[in-house]
Design a protein around this motif. Structure first.
Motif, PDB file in Angstrom:
ATOM      1  N   LEU A  69       0.837  -1.197   0.000  1.00  6.35           N
ATOM      2  CA  LEU A  69       0.000   0.000   0.000  1.00  6.35           C
ATOM      3  C   LEU A  69       0.870   1.244   0.000  1.00  6.35           C
ATOM      4  N   TRP A  70       0.371   2.268  -0.662  1.00  2.81           N
ATOM      5  CA  TRP A  70       0.952   3.598  -0.568  1.00  2.81           C
ATOM      6  C   TRP A  70      -0.193   4.595  -0.501  1.00  2.81           C
ATOM      7  N   CYS A  71      -0.082   5.565   0.410  1.00  3.42           N
ATOM      8  CA  CYS A  71      -1.107   6.594   0.547  1.00  3.42           C
ATOM      9  C   CYS A  71      -0.441   7.959   0.597  1.00  3.42           C
ATOM     10  N   ALA A  72      -1.125   8.953   0.054  1.00  2.93           N
ATOM     11  CA  ALA A  72      -0.558  10.283  -0.109  1.00  2.93           C
ATOM     12  C   ALA A  72      -0.287  11.008   1.199  1.00  2.93           C
ATOM     13  N   THR A  73      -0.818  10.517   2.326  1.00  2.00           N
ATOM     14  CA  THR A  73      -0.652  11.261   3.570  1.00  2.00           C
ATOM     15  C   THR A  73       0.810  11.440   3.974  1.00  2.00           C
ATOM     16  N   MET A  74       1.643  10.445   3.690  1.00  2.12           N
ATOM     17  CA  MET A  74       3.047  10.607   4.052  1.00  2.12           C
ATOM     18  C   MET A  74       3.701  11.714   3.243  1.00  2.12           C
ATOM     19  N   SER A  75       3.409  11.767   1.944  1.00  2.00           N
ATOM     20  CA  SER A  75       3.953  12.849   1.117  1.00  2.00           C
ATOM     21  C   SER A  75       3.415  14.198   1.569  1.00  2.00           C
ATOM     22  N   MET A  76       2.133  14.248   1.951  1.00  2.00           N
ATOM     23  CA  MET A  76       1.547  15.506   2.444  1.00  2.00           C
ATOM     24  C   MET A  76       2.297  16.002   3.676  1.00  2.00           C
ATOM     25  N   ALA A  77       2.537  15.091   4.618  1.00  2.00           N
ATOM     26  CA  ALA A  77       3.212  15.474   5.851  1.00  2.00           C
ATOM     27  C   ALA A  77       4.674  15.840   5.597  1.00  2.00           C
ATOM     28  N   TRP A  78       5.349  15.064   4.748  1.00  2.00           N
ATOM     29  CA  TRP A  78       6.766  15.333   4.485  1.00  2.00           C
ATOM     30  C   TRP A  78       6.958  16.679   3.790  1.00  2.00           C
ATOM     31  N   ASP A  79       6.079  16.995   2.844  1.00  2.00           N
ATOM     32  CA  ASP A  79       6.168  18.287   2.168  1.00  2.00           C
ATOM     33  C   ASP A  79       5.934  19.424   3.161  1.00  2.00           C
ATOM     34  N   ALA A  80       4.989  19.221   4.093  1.00  2.00           N
ATOM     35  CA  ALA A  80       4.726  20.248   5.104  1.00  2.00           C
ATOM     36  C   ALA A  80       5.905  20.414   6.042  1.00  2.00           C
ATOM     37  N   LEU A  81       6.569  19.308   6.359  1.00  2.00           N
ATOM     38  CA  LEU A  81       7.733  19.376   7.228  1.00  2.00           C
ATOM     39  C   LEU A  81       8.861  20.151   6.555  1.00  2.00           C
ATOM     40  N   ALA A  82       9.072  19.871   5.256  1.00  4.99           N
ATOM     41  CA  ALA A  82      10.122  20.581   4.518  1.00  4.99           C
ATOM     42  C   ALA A  82       9.839  22.077   4.485  1.00  4.99           C
ATOM     43  N   GLY A 124       4.873  22.815  11.380  1.00  2.61           N
ATOM     44  CA  GLY A 124       5.422  23.996  12.024  1.00  2.61           C
ATOM     45  C   GLY A 124       6.045  23.669  13.363  1.00  2.61           C
ATOM     46  N   ARG A 125       6.315  24.689  14.145  1.00  2.00           N
ATOM     47  CA  ARG A 125       6.961  24.510  15.439  1.00  2.00           C
ATOM     48  C   ARG A 125       5.985  24.783  16.578  1.00  2.00           C
ATOM     49  N   GLY A 126       6.101  23.969  17.611  1.00  2.39           N
ATOM     50  CA  GLY A 126       5.344  24.222  18.819  1.00  2.39           C
ATOM     51  C   GLY A 126       4.033  23.470  18.916  1.00  2.39           C
ATOM     52  N   PRO A 127       3.470  23.404  20.110  1.00  6.03           N
ATOM     53  CA  PRO A 127       2.254  22.626  20.360  1.00  6.03           C
ATOM     54  C   PRO A 127       1.030  23.165  19.644  1.00  6.03           C
ATOM     55  N   GLY A 128       1.051  24.433  19.229  1.00  2.06           N
ATOM     56  CA  GLY A 128      -0.096  24.986  18.526  1.00  2.06           C
ATOM     57  C   GLY A 128      -0.369  24.294  17.206  1.00  2.06           C
ATOM     58  N   VAL A 129       0.666  23.679  16.608  1.00  2.00           N
ATOM     59  CA  VAL A 129       0.486  22.955  15.337  1.00  2.00           C
ATOM     60  C   VAL A 129      -0.442  21.766  15.542  1.00  2.00           C
ATOM     61  N   ALA A 159       4.967  17.686  11.858  1.00  4.98           N
ATOM     62  CA  ALA A 159       4.129  17.704  10.659  1.00  4.98           C
ATOM     63  C   ALA A 159       3.151  16.548  10.739  1.00  4.98           C
ATOM     64  N   LEU A 160       1.880  16.812  10.423  1.00  2.00           N
ATOM     65  CA  LEU A 160       0.838  15.791  10.484  1.00  2.00           C
ATOM     66  C   LEU A 160      -0.073  15.941   9.272  1.00  2.00           C
ATOM     67  N   ALA A 161      -0.624  14.828   8.821  1.00  2.00           N
ATOM     68  CA  ALA A 161      -1.543  14.859   7.686  1.00  2.00           C
ATOM     69  C   ALA A 161      -2.625  13.812   7.884  1.00  2.00           C
ATOM     70  N   ALA A 162      -3.822  14.116   7.416  1.00  2.00           N
ATOM     71  CA  ALA A 162      -4.947  13.179   7.478  1.00  2.00           C
ATOM     72  C   ALA A 162      -5.739  13.275   6.191  1.00  2.00           C
ATOM     73  N   LEU A 163      -6.296  12.164   5.783  1.00  2.00           N
ATOM     74  CA  LEU A 163      -7.091  12.086   4.558  1.00  2.00           C
ATOM     75  C   LEU A 163      -8.312  11.226   4.831  1.00  2.00           C
TER      76      LEU A 163
END
Length: 374
Positions: A69-82, A124-129, A159-163
């Motif tokens: 399986l592959w799902c886009a959520t990992m790419s979503m989170a990794w791009d946000a982290l970058a 982003g940085r911090g607990p507000g994310v 970085a977190l992502a959900a779909l």
């Protein structure tokens, strides 16, 4: 270290008579603190990672006999982290697999892959994310996910992502009362189909919502089936093709199949698709501590990298459950998804799917006698 739980379900009404697909990936970096257990939720059965693999990127080679399986959520989170680290690609050192992260960096998720109202991503940085992510998920995707409660410090990078995608079929398909056999295994799986009796109005409606693409009807033919859903612009495609080298290669074969003449099911046609209902969860714990470097210097050590995908495919469509079927062509030949096949969920016109699954064994299929997903 206990992984942060992530919730996701993919349901299909044809992903089940009505369907929906949901997948959730959570990626997190932080420098201190332990995750607090999330609230419980009702997940599908967990699959063993011995016979089902969850990959970071779709270019990984496939393994004979193993579902992937592959799902886009990992790419979503990794791009946000970058982006949160200052932009530009991120490099990850040993003990992590640098090739996986190089592929993530080289192939960011194209715009439009996921509909804006079906995905949530924060970095982003911090607990507000984490707080903002949880609020967005509940507002836009509903209270269906077991959200983690991260003890994040003010300088920690997260970085977190959900779909969540629900793709109900335009009609409810029929569950076959007989147990199905997949890839030479035991006759024990639940399947759905268009019945061979074409005299009823209901069967006629089923046939009208299925498009067939592929070669002349011969036993070894490659073919694809597109199942119509009530979700505008969303595609549920099942393809029976020779095992590709990677899931990406399998996904690349989809457009070629669909350029061949499409036709509705005709007299004597029969579809046979396994009902999928399982969850796959992986924590890349062996990579903890791997150094991460961005365009502006060191980002910090990788602390937690995890992803979870819950998938259902059945006679109702693509929902948090999902299902697949097969065809029999006129002349008495049966074309069924009883052998390895590819499932792709994608938006119409998108450059790539948001979920790719290659099935080689029946671990992820609903077994006869098992309770149907709610």
């Amino acid at each position: 270290m206990t992984p942060p739980p992530t919730g996701s379900r993919v349901r299909a009404r044809l992903l089940l008579a009505v369907g929906a697909a949901v997948a959730v990936g959570v990626l997190a970096f932080w420098t201190e603190g332990e995750p607090v257990p999330a609230r419980p939720y009702d997940p599908p059965p967990r699959a063993s990672l011995e016979r089902t693999h969850l990959h970071l990127q779709p270019g990984k080679p496939l393994t004979a006999g193993v579902n992937t399986l592959w799902c886009a959520t990992m790419s979503m989170a990794w791009d946000a982290l970058a982006a949160a680290a200052g932009g530009g690609p991120l490099e990850v050192g040993p003990p992590a697999n640098g090739d996986d992260f190089a592929a993530l960096a080289a192939h960011p998720l194209p715009a439009g892959t996921v509909a804006p109202d079906r995905g949530v991503v924060r970095g982003g940085r911090g607990p507000g994310v984490v707080t903002a992510f949880a609020a967005d998920v509940r507002t836009r995707l509903g209270d269906v996910f077991a959200l983690p409660d991260f003890p994040v410090g003010p300088d920690d990078l997260v970085a977190l992502a959900a779909l969540r995608v629900e793709l109900p079929f335009a009609v409810d398909f029929a569950v076959d009362p007989r147990p199905g056999r997949f890839a030479g295994g035991e006759p024990r799986i639940t399947t759905f189909r268009v019945p061979a009796d074409l005299s009823t109005e209901a069967t006629g409606r089923m046939r009208a919502h299925v498009q067939f693409y592929g070669d002349a009807p011969r036993p070894d033919a490659s073919f694809a089936v597109a199942l119509e859903t009530t979700a505008a612009g969303e595609r549920v495609l099942l393809a029976r093709i020779p095992r590709p080298a990677t899931r990406d290669a399998g996904g690349a074969a989809r457009p070629g199949l669909r350029t061949r003449p499409a036709a509705p099911l005709g007299m004597g046609d029969l579809r046979w698709v396994p009902c999928v209902h399982a969850g796959v969860e992986r924590l890349w714990s062996a990579w903890a501590g791997a150094p991460v470097r961005g365009a502006k210097g060191d980002v910090g050590p990788l602390r937690v990298l995890g992803q979870r995908v819950d998938l259902t495919l059945d006679e109702w469509g693509a929902r948090v459950e999902s299902s697949a079927e097969s065809l029999a062509m006129p002349g008495g030949r049966r074309f069924e998804f009883a052998d390895p096949f590819l499932l792709a969920l994608a938006r119409e016109g998108a450059a790539r799917p948001y979920l790719l699954a290659w099935f080689e064994n029946d671990d992820l299929f609903r077994k006869v006698g098992a309770e149907a997903p709610r």
